[in-house]
Write an enzyme that holds these catalytic residues in place. Sequence first.
Site, PDB file in Angstrom:
ATOM      1  N   ARG A 140       0.819  -1.220   0.000  1.00  0.00           N
ATOM      2  CA  ARG A 140       0.000   0.000   0.000  1.00  0.00           C
ATOM      3  C   ARG A 140       0.852   1.269   0.000  1.00  0.00           C
ATOM      4  O   ARG A 140       0.419   2.299  -0.524  1.00  0.00           O
ATOM      5  CB  ARG A 140      -0.963  -0.018   1.194  1.00  0.00           C
ATOM      6  CG  ARG A 140      -2.131  -0.950   0.962  1.00  0.00           C
ATOM      7  CD  ARG A 140      -3.070  -1.014   2.144  1.00  0.00           C
ATOM      8  NE  ARG A 140      -4.310  -1.683   1.789  1.00  0.00           N
ATOM      9  CZ  ARG A 140      -5.204  -2.117   2.661  1.00  0.00           C
ATOM     10  NH1 ARG A 140      -4.999  -1.971   3.960  1.00  0.00           N
ATOM     11  NH2 ARG A 140      -6.308  -2.694   2.251  1.00  0.00           N
ATOM     12  N   LYS A 303     -12.374  -9.495   9.817  1.00  0.00           N
ATOM     13  CA  LYS A 303     -13.361  -8.400   9.926  1.00  0.00           C
ATOM     14  C   LYS A 303     -14.768  -8.935   9.664  1.00  0.00           C
ATOM     15  O   LYS A 303     -15.421  -8.607   8.676  1.00  0.00           O
ATOM     16  CB  LYS A 303     -13.016  -7.295   8.933  1.00  0.00           C
ATOM     17  CG  LYS A 303     -11.755  -6.544   9.314  1.00  0.00           C
ATOM     18  CD  LYS A 303     -11.460  -5.471   8.285  1.00  0.00           C
ATOM     19  CE  LYS A 303     -10.184  -4.727   8.616  1.00  0.00           C
ATOM     20  NZ  LYS A 303      -9.734  -3.900   7.496  1.00  0.00           N
ATOM     21  N   GLY A 463      -5.235  -5.874   2.826  1.00  0.00           N
ATOM     22  CA  GLY A 463      -3.869  -5.744   3.332  1.00  0.00           C
ATOM     23  C   GLY A 463      -3.219  -7.088   3.616  1.00  0.00           C
ATOM     24  O   GLY A 463      -2.121  -7.377   3.144  1.00  0.00           O
ATOM     25  N   GLY A 486     -12.056  -4.624   1.659  1.00  0.00           N
ATOM     26  CA  GLY A 486     -13.476  -4.302   1.800  1.00  0.00           C
ATOM     27  C   GLY A 486     -13.964  -3.467   0.622  1.00  0.00           C
ATOM     28  O   GLY A 486     -15.089  -3.647   0.140  1.00  0.00           O
TER      29      GLY A 486
HETATM   30  N1  ATP Z   1      -9.630 -18.126  12.285  1.00  0.00           N
HETATM   31  C1  ATP Z   1      -9.161 -16.926  12.561  1.00  0.00           C
HETATM   32  N2  ATP Z   1      -9.294 -16.395  13.787  1.00  0.00           N
HETATM   33  C2  ATP Z   1      -8.811 -15.182  14.069  1.00  0.00           C
HETATM   34  N3  ATP Z   1      -8.166 -14.384  13.187  1.00  0.00           N
HETATM   35  C3  ATP Z   1      -8.013 -14.881  11.958  1.00  0.00           C
HETATM   36  C4  ATP Z   1      -8.512 -16.147  11.566  1.00  0.00           C
HETATM   37  N4  ATP Z   1      -8.204 -16.334  10.277  1.00  0.00           N
HETATM   38  C5  ATP Z   1      -7.549 -15.236   9.851  1.00  0.00           C
HETATM   39  N5  ATP Z   1      -7.425 -14.354  10.855  1.00  0.00           N
HETATM   40  C6  ATP Z   1      -6.748 -13.044  10.813  1.00  0.00           C
HETATM   41  O1  ATP Z   1      -7.388 -12.181   9.909  1.00  0.00           O
HETATM   42  C7  ATP Z   1      -6.495 -11.103   9.664  1.00  0.00           C
HETATM   43  C8  ATP Z   1      -6.794 -10.499   8.334  1.00  0.00           C
HETATM   44  O2  ATP Z   1      -8.163 -10.148   8.274  1.00  0.00           O
HETATM   45  P1  ATP Z   1      -8.745  -8.955   7.410  1.00  0.00           P
HETATM   46  O3  ATP Z   1     -10.208  -9.152   7.427  1.00  0.00           O
HETATM   47  O4  ATP Z   1      -8.192  -7.683   7.933  1.00  0.00           O
HETATM   48  O5  ATP Z   1      -8.178  -9.302   5.964  1.00  0.00           O
HETATM   49  P2  ATP Z   1      -7.434  -8.394   4.898  1.00  0.00           P
HETATM   50  O6  ATP Z   1      -6.914  -9.276   3.824  1.00  0.00           O
HETATM   51  O7  ATP Z   1      -6.420  -7.535   5.585  1.00  0.00           O
HETATM   52  O8  ATP Z   1      -8.590  -7.533   4.312  1.00  0.00           O
HETATM   53  P3  ATP Z   1      -8.912  -5.965   4.522  1.00  0.00           P
HETATM   54  O9  ATP Z   1      -7.868  -5.213   3.801  1.00  0.00           O
HETATM   55  O10 ATP Z   1     -10.261  -5.841   3.950  1.00  0.00           O
HETATM   56  O11 ATP Z   1      -8.833  -5.701   5.971  1.00  0.00           O
HETATM   57  C9  ATP Z   1      -5.116 -11.706   9.758  1.00  0.00           C
HETATM   58  O12 ATP Z   1      -4.351 -10.961  10.683  1.00  0.00           O
HETATM   59  C10 ATP Z   1      -5.348 -13.123  10.240  1.00  0.00           C
HETATM   60  O13 ATP Z   1      -4.459 -13.528  11.260  1.00  0.00           O
HETATM   61  O1  3PG Z   2      -7.713  -2.693   5.218  1.00  0.00           O
HETATM   62  C1  3PG Z   2      -8.695  -2.189   4.658  1.00  0.00           C
HETATM   63  O2  3PG Z   2      -9.541  -2.882   4.050  1.00  0.00           O
HETATM   64  C2  3PG Z   2      -8.818  -0.686   4.612  1.00  0.00           C
HETATM   65  O3  3PG Z   2      -7.668  -0.051   5.067  1.00  0.00           O
HETATM   66  C3  3PG Z   2     -10.043  -0.221   5.395  1.00  0.00           C
HETATM   67  O4  3PG Z   2      -9.898  -0.532   6.759  1.00  0.00           O
HETATM   68  P1  3PG Z   2     -11.213  -0.669   7.685  1.00  0.00           P
HETATM   69  O5  3PG Z   2     -11.938  -1.940   7.252  1.00  0.00           O
HETATM   70  O6  3PG Z   2     -10.699  -0.749   9.077  1.00  0.00           O
HETATM   71  O7  3PG Z   2     -12.070   0.536   7.434  1.00  0.00           O
END
Ligand code: ATP
Ligand code: 3PG
Length: 603
Positions: A140, A303, A463, A486
């Site tokens: 990013r 999330k 991310g 998201g």
């Molecule tokens: N079963 C689980 N229990 C708890 N945490 C988990 C589990 N599986 C994955 N994770 C955690 O989810 C986190 C990532 O979630 P997240 O929803 O932020 O995804 P992302 O790819 O970063 O998407 P976004 O950019 O939308 O946030 C990681 O840090 C991972 O350790």
């Molecule tokens: O990691 C993401 O998807 C963006 O940075 C938005 O973060 P947020 O879901 O905490 O608003």
Amino acid sequence: MGVFESPQFSKGTYDVAECIAELTEKNGAISIIGGGDSVSAVNKSGLAPKMSHISTGGGASLELLEGKVLPGVAALDEKEMAAAAFCGQRKVPKASRTSLRAKKSVEDLGEADLKGKTVLIRCDLNVPLNADLEITDDTRITASIPTIEYLCSKGAKVLACSHLGRPKDGPEEKFSLKPVAKKMGELMKKDIKCAPDCKATDEVKGMVSAMSEGDVLILENTRFYKGETKNDPELAESMASLADLFVNDAFGTAHRAHSSTEGVTKFLKPSVSGFLLKKELDYLKGAVDSPVKPMAAIVGGAKVSTKIPVIESMLEKVDKVIIGGGMVFTFLKARGLSVGNSLVEDDLIPVVKKLEEQAKAKGVEIILPSDIACGDEFPAGGKEVNYKVVPADDIPDGWLGLDNGPKATEEIKAALADCKTVIWNGPMGVFESPQFSKGTYDVAECIAELTEKNGAISIIGGGDSVSAVNKSGLAPKMSHISTGGGASLELLEGKVLPGVAALDEKEMAAAAFCGQRKVPKASRTSLRAKKSVEDLGEADLKGKTVLIRCDLNVPLNADLEITDDTRITASIPTIEYLCSKGAKVLACSHLAAPRTGPRRSSR
Ligand SMILES: Nc1ncnc2c1ncn2[C@@H]1O[C@H](COP(=O)(O)OP(=O)(O)OP(=O)(O)O)[C@@H](O)[C@H]1O
Ligand SMILES: O=C(O)[C@H](O)COP(=O)(O)O
């Protein structure tokens, strides 16, 4: 209306010109004058400034009105999605080549607009950090640099702002943007500081006023104020007061109507999109609006409350939804299973139950893992924990589900085998721990293979998901690595992203040299994604010979004097641009319609 070059037969033409000018001025009509001689008559009558648009095309405007595709435009190269330059994108879905929102972009701003100005730019610098606050994936940051560099190169002072994580109670060191400022400084080879606040405190104002042209300063985490996520206008006004104009380049946060994404646009003009935001939209809108089917969405990560509600509208678009990561357990609990200490959002159980019914009714498969890799505690900071793989309906009390088991991975691979578009957001498990990373890396490998061997379109967003794909070395094999998690999902849902909607509309570029006054509504929303000369820089043009086809078909009188030079004047900006980049310019054009080869009057 007649042979207007002769004073005897010019009245009809000039009277109509006057009538149209009056309609435009008094009734607010949109008037478009096209064609060498018509324009010449309007220019001669001195009425041009009153018309909405003076076009250099006569027949061309009429054919556009007919709804025809102009062959001279159709033959041009399609624009590559520039996200490719820094995001490892390989394939461009067809539809993305033709649709683009006509939002004003940073490339519409030149040195005259930017030199000496302070620009507030919203980036998504929400990068993953490890327990030692080291950045584990800088995608990013890297993706934000082209716009920042552009602003610096035009003499702007750049204030970059972003959130990082989800701080709950004000400032916390683990959510500080200081490591990001340091990393960006290293990447840009600049001294980049992190201000102690994002608001216009005396200290921050002092730091801003000490900036020189081309300097970059990062404002501290916007979410250190609770007002940020509530789109508090006071916070927005305070941030905006530090700058002269606003650029939103935070595609990853464009689905949030927050003070720093949406709120500030109310206080800063212009508010324009950055390169990254625009380019992500170019790619993703096409992929999700007319997807190549079958299409699967893989939704994982942590999330839960953000992502589960998104799945409902996705059911309209996708054929399969694969649930992974921390999302799994709210689904399992909703099916009446016991999930031990796994991550669950009880509030969402009714939502999930409804979702499962809707999916069944629509014939969309929701795929949950049939076996789960569990730990007896959360592997915080990579700590090794007790481990076992159990069937999904047999998670022991006190244990947590932390990754897909091997059977689940095989089932996911089978479900993806016939898919032609795959959108993945959120890892399959706590991949930061080597004990629980296999589910995520195996899915990454399967998607890379589908892309490479079956020609599937693969879009990886978020991310942490991007971090996992980067770590596995598979990023170059994917079609598109998006900086939005998201945000990509909300686009897939068909939602308007508020961070984009709030930006200024683009004015029609012809205005610059054609005296255009009003922009008809429709022109604000559609724009063909043809490659343009502005996509070519010095590296592409210096020393090159460029053949440019202009329309220099100007009206001449009997003495071969040009009676109207609108088309010449209108051709100059592109020619000048080419010259300024060191090109040798060969301009060609027709003039009139000579029938028998060269004649003195048709040079
Ligand atoms: N079963 C689980 N229990 C708890 N945490 C988990 C589990 N599986 C994955 N994770 C955690 O989810 C986190 C990532 O979630 P997240 O929803 O932020 O995804 P992302 O790819 O970063 O998407 P976004 O950019 O939308 O946030 C990681 O840090 C991972 O350790
Ligand atoms: O990691 C993401 O998807 C963006 O940075 C938005 O973060 P947020 O879901 O905490 O608003």
